[in-house]
Design an enzyme around this catalytic site. Structure first.
Site, PDB file in Angstrom:
ATOM      1  NE  ARG A  50      -0.055   3.378   6.677  1.00  0.00           N
ATOM      2  CZ  ARG A  50      -0.849   3.353   5.646  1.00  0.00           C
ATOM      3  NH1 ARG A  50      -1.211   4.498   5.062  1.00  0.00           N
ATOM      4  NH2 ARG A  50      -1.316   2.238   5.147  1.00  0.00           N
ATOM      5  N   GLY A  51       2.658   2.613   4.339  1.00  0.00           N
ATOM      6  CA  GLY A  51       2.152   2.247   3.024  1.00  0.00           C
ATOM      7  C   GLY A  51       3.360   2.111   2.101  1.00  0.00           C
ATOM      8  CD  GLN A 200      -2.388   0.329   9.841  1.00  0.00           C
ATOM      9  OE1 GLN A 200      -3.236  -0.311  10.467  1.00  0.00           O
ATOM     10  NE2 GLN A 200      -1.114   0.007   9.846  1.00  0.00           N
ATOM     11  CG  ASP A 241       2.949  -3.773   2.571  1.00  0.00           C
ATOM     12  OD1 ASP A 241       1.748  -3.980   2.787  1.00  0.00           O
ATOM     13  OD2 ASP A 241       3.542  -2.729   2.915  1.00  0.00           O
TER      14      ASP A 241
HETATM   15  O1  MRU Z   1       1.891  -1.159   8.175  1.00  0.00           O
HETATM   16  P1  MRU Z   1       1.426  -0.313   7.047  1.00  0.00           P
HETATM   17  O2  MRU Z   1       0.364   0.657   7.434  1.00  0.00           O
HETATM   18  O3  MRU Z   1       2.594   0.345   6.329  1.00  0.00           O
HETATM   19  O4  MRU Z   1       0.770  -1.340   6.007  1.00  0.00           O
HETATM   20  C1  MRU Z   1       0.289  -0.831   4.787  1.00  0.00           C
HETATM   21  C2  MRU Z   1      -0.371  -1.847   3.944  1.00  0.00           C
HETATM   22  O5  MRU Z   1      -0.431  -3.017   4.249  1.00  0.00           O
HETATM   23  C3  MRU Z   1      -0.900  -1.356   2.616  1.00  0.00           C
HETATM   24  O6  MRU Z   1      -2.028  -2.091   2.237  1.00  0.00           O
HETATM   25  C4  MRU Z   1       0.177  -1.538   1.542  1.00  0.00           C
HETATM   26  O7  MRU Z   1       1.388  -0.961   1.946  1.00  0.00           O
HETATM   27  C5  MRU Z   1      -0.235  -0.949   0.247  1.00  0.00           C
HETATM   28  S1  MRU Z   1      -0.192   0.803   0.240  1.00  0.00           S
HETATM   29  C6  MRU Z   1      -0.572   1.354  -1.323  1.00  0.00           C
END
Ligand code: MRU
Length: 357
Positions: A50-51, A200, A241
């Site tokens: 994820r991220g 997270q 994102d």
């Molecule tokens: O649901 P997730 O854990 O994928 O969300 C991730 C985020 O919101 C992060 O802040 C974003 O993807 C930036 S990662 C460099």
């Protein structure tokens, strides 16, 4: 100490994807191998990987595993399968634009190579996926360099969710700024929001920062206002994102609230992201698709029921912070400040963030 590799490819184009199963952190550091497009799709959907940047890298590698069984069936069958795999991987998660950006790029590369044999196209696609990974690694380092001086000695820095090495090829975006400031000898405290409902911040950011010896204090999301009021925070740095053409930024749910709190306390609010996270096709953040996730993440987090049976739940995974609340965007090409459409266009070249095949 380095964070272990988030995601990498094992072997030649007949190989497979190996990624850290982030759902098991912080109590277990385990790798998971994905040998089919379905396994990669599942890993993305269930947040094993994820991220935004890491999702893009996983999807690019997922294209390669999804095509491996089609190298002997002729070029037309191979290219039809490519489109099928990409369409399928696009359904894994909707908000992080890096997913779509990486898949667009893989499809474009396949078209450039279309005169070759399926085996040669597959080799070229693996090379493209590894290039996406390598470029992300470099962009993250540049983001760190661009943002490090925003962190002052003796200050407090608040971050939300995880925008670290686990969310990218390596080093992160928001956390890159923190790592780079630390490498420059600055001393500071990071306040990590735990980040409900999937934690997270608690599970991943706190873990990563501890691994690298950074002074981190974990807080519940609801404590941010009090921590700011007490004067403990001098900067907020988060990831993204998807960033629209005017700078409106989608990031983990709760980010918008943190931005409002930062404004109320006169604290600079920074968003760190590579150019692959910009979606310049969208004029504003209103058009960013927001992922809705399983209500059980709220009612049964990590296996314990914490709400009555049958309760109505609303569980958007992301929110959009209006660009007016963002002090600067920290990109691999430098700072964008003030955050508006003209400045974004000035810093990002025309072909960046413009999706489409
Ligand atoms: O649901 P997730 O854990 O994928 O969300 C991730 C985020 O919101 C992060 O802040 C974003 O993807 C930036 S990662 C460099």
């Amino acid at each position: 100490m380095q964070t272990p590799r988030t995601i990498h490819w094992i072997g030649d184009s007949s190989g497979f994807v190996r990624l850290i199963d982030q759902t098991l952190l912080p109590t277990a550091l385990q790798y998971r191998d994905c040998r089919t497009a379905e396994e990669v799709w599942e890993a993305i959907r269930s947040l094993r990987v994820r991220g935004a940047p890491a999702i893009g890298i996983a999807a690019a590698m997922g294209v390669v595993v999804g095509l491996q069984g089609y190298v002997v069936g002729g070029r037309d069958v191979f290219l039809a399968r490519l489109d099928e795999v990409c369409a399928y991987l696009r359904t894994s998660r909707p908000t992080a634009v890096n997913l779509f950006w990486a898949l667009d790029r893989m499809q474009r590369r396949a078209r450039e190579l279309a005169a070759l044999s399926p085996r040669e196209i597959l080799d070229g696609l693996l090379h493209e996926a590894l290039t996406i990974e390598e470029e992300d690694r470099r962009m993250c380092r540049s983001i760190g360099e661009a943002g490090a001086d925003l962190i002052r000695d003796g200050s407090g820095v608040l971050t939300h969710c995880n925008a670290g090495g686990l969310a990218t090829a390596d080093y992160g975006t928001a956390l890159a700024v923190i790592f780079a400031a630390s490498e420059k000898g600055r001393r500071f405290v990071v306040y990590a929001d735990e980040t409900r409902p999937l934690l997270q911040g608690a599970r991943l950011t706190a873990w990563e920062l501890k691994q690298r010896g950074i002074n981190v204090t974990l807080i519940c999301d609801s404590m941010a206002a009090q921590v700011m009021k007490e004067g403990r925070v001098q900067a907020v740095v988060v990831g993204a994102d998807r960033i629209a053409a005017n700078g409106d930024t989608a990031n983990k749910i709760g980010t918008y609230g943190v931005a409002l709190l930062a404004r109320a306390h006169d604290i600079p609010f920074y968003v760190a992201a590579p150019s692959s996270t910009f979606d310049l096709n969208l004029p504003t953040g209103d058009a960013i698709p927001i992922e809705q996730r399983d209500p059980r993440e709220v009612t049964h987090g990590f296996g314990t029921q914490t709400a009555p049976d049958g309760i109505h739940v609303y569980n958007p995974a992301f929110d959009v912070t209006p660009h007016e609340l963002i002090t600067a965007l920290i990109t691999e090409k430098g700072l964008i400040q003030p955050v508006d459409a003209a400045n974004i266009r000035r810093v990002l070249p025309l072909d960046v963030g413009e999706r489409g095949l």
